[in-house]
Design a protein around this motif. Structure first.
Motif, short mmCIF file in Angstrom:
data_model
loop_
_atom_site.label_atom_id
_atom_site.label_comp_id
_atom_site.label_asym_id
_atom_site.label_seq_id
_atom_site.Cartn_x
_atom_site.Cartn_y
_atom_site.Cartn_z
N GLU A 20 -20.78 -18.52 -32.91
CA GLU A 20 -21.19 -17.56 -33.92
C GLU A 20 -20.60 -17.96 -35.26
N LYS A 21 -21.44 -18.35 -36.19
CA LYS A 21 -20.98 -18.75 -37.52
C LYS A 21 -19.89 -19.81 -37.45
N GLY A 22 -20.03 -20.73 -36.52
CA GLY A 22 -19.06 -21.81 -36.40
C GLY A 22 -17.81 -21.44 -35.63
N VAL A 23 -17.80 -20.30 -34.93
CA VAL A 23 -16.65 -19.86 -34.15
C VAL A 23 -17.03 -19.82 -32.68
N LEU A 24 -16.23 -20.47 -31.85
CA LEU A 24 -16.53 -20.57 -30.42
C LEU A 24 -15.77 -19.52 -29.62
N TYR A 25 -16.50 -18.78 -28.79
CA TYR A 25 -15.91 -17.79 -27.89
C TYR A 25 -16.19 -18.19 -26.45
N ILE A 26 -15.26 -17.85 -25.58
CA ILE A 26 -15.50 -17.89 -24.13
C ILE A 26 -15.17 -16.51 -23.60
N ASP A 27 -16.21 -15.82 -23.18
CA ASP A 27 -16.05 -14.44 -22.73
C ASP A 27 -15.35 -13.64 -23.84
N ASN A 35 -13.33 -25.95 -39.19
CA ASN A 35 -12.50 -25.96 -40.40
C ASN A 35 -13.30 -25.61 -41.65
N ALA A 36 -14.61 -25.77 -41.59
CA ALA A 36 -15.46 -25.47 -42.74
C ALA A 36 -15.73 -23.98 -42.90
N LEU A 37 -15.25 -23.16 -41.98
CA LEU A 37 -15.47 -21.71 -42.07
C LEU A 37 -14.95 -21.20 -43.41
N CYS A 38 -15.76 -20.43 -44.12
CA CYS A 38 -15.36 -20.01 -45.46
C CYS A 38 -15.68 -18.53 -45.68
N GLY A 39 -15.09 -17.96 -46.73
CA GLY A 39 -15.34 -16.57 -47.08
C GLY A 39 -14.69 -15.61 -46.11
N ASP A 42 -15.29 -11.58 -39.51
CA ASP A 42 -14.83 -10.52 -38.61
C ASP A 42 -14.95 -11.01 -37.17
N ILE A 43 -13.83 -11.02 -36.48
CA ILE A 43 -13.80 -11.43 -35.08
C ILE A 43 -14.61 -10.44 -34.24
N LYS A 44 -15.31 -10.95 -33.25
CA LYS A 44 -16.20 -10.13 -32.43
C LYS A 44 -15.46 -8.96 -31.78
N PRO A 45 -16.13 -7.80 -31.68
CA PRO A 45 -15.52 -6.67 -30.97
C PRO A 45 -15.15 -7.05 -29.54
N ASN A 46 -14.10 -6.43 -29.03
CA ASN A 46 -13.61 -6.60 -27.66
C ASN A 46 -12.95 -7.94 -27.40
N THR A 47 -12.68 -8.72 -28.45
CA THR A 47 -11.93 -9.96 -28.27
C THR A 47 -10.49 -9.61 -27.92
N VAL A 48 -9.96 -10.22 -26.84
CA VAL A 48 -8.62 -9.86 -26.37
C VAL A 48 -7.56 -10.90 -26.74
#
Length: 199
Positions: A20-27, A35-39, A42-48
């Motif tokens: 999502e927008k250059g951010v990798l989640y597992i579950d 590293n190019a993430l800019c601006g 918001d981290i996804k809801p329910n991320t632990v």
């Protein structure tokens, strides 16, 4: 793709989820950001949990928010995010990984209303523009050099801290003029205010 549990312990099988927008989640785990993430992000809801080095060297990241995150376990999560100015983690209670915000030199103020424990070293190490810290419910600090060389720090609000076990916790905070810890019951370690020349 199948992989093992990235945080150790028993091997658990997960499927990669889409970035999502250059951010990798597992579950419910945030693994890494490009590293190019800019601006703002918001981290996804329910991320632990945030993995070690997840956002390190995201030089263009300016704002981070996580409305459900309660604990940071990973090391170097936001290390060297040179343009990071805003941190919104209202439910964060524990910082367990080291170097969490190390060298975030655009960060001028931070408020973590839910934070109760910092149990790791170098948490805000050399955040040279950090002027104001507001942790109204912080109870315990353990580790070393948590606020080392925050040379711009002048306003430190930690009214409920009862236990500090640290070395060089506020060393070289050369602009710090006053500090009030009215409930402090135990101070263990050394050189807490070493070279705090304005105290």
């Amino acid at each position: 793709m199948l992989i093992g549990d990235p945080f150790g312990g028993n091997v658990v099988i997960y499927y990669f989820k889409e970035k999502e927008k250059g951010v990798l989640y597992i579950d419910k785990y945030l693994i890494e950001a490009q590293n190019a993430l800019c601006g703002s992000y918001d981290i996804k809801p329910n991320t632990v949990n945030i993995s070690s080095n997840a956002f390190d060297y995201c030089y263009e990241l300016e704002s981070i928010g996580a409305f459900d995150l309660e604990t940071i376990y990973g090391d170097n999560c936001f290390t060297d995010c040179g343009k990071l100015k805003s941190v919104n983690l209202p439910k964060l209670t524990d910082i367990l990984g080291q170097d969490t915000f190390r060298n975030c030199n655009s960060l001028e103020s931070i408020s973590l209303p839910g934070l109760t424990r910092i149990l790791s070293p170098y948490t805000f190490h050399i955040c040279s523009r950090l002027r104001q810290i507001d942790f109204p419910n912080l109870l315990k600090i353990t580790g070393r050099e948590q606020f080392y060389s925050n040379i711009s720090l002048i306003d430190l609000q930690m009214p409920k801290v009862v236990d500090i076990e640290s070395y060089d916790c506020f060393a070289y905070c050369t602009s710090l003029e006053t500090i009030e810890l009215p409930l402090l019951g135990r101070l263990s370690g050394d050189s807490f205010f070493h070279f705090c020349s304005s105290l």
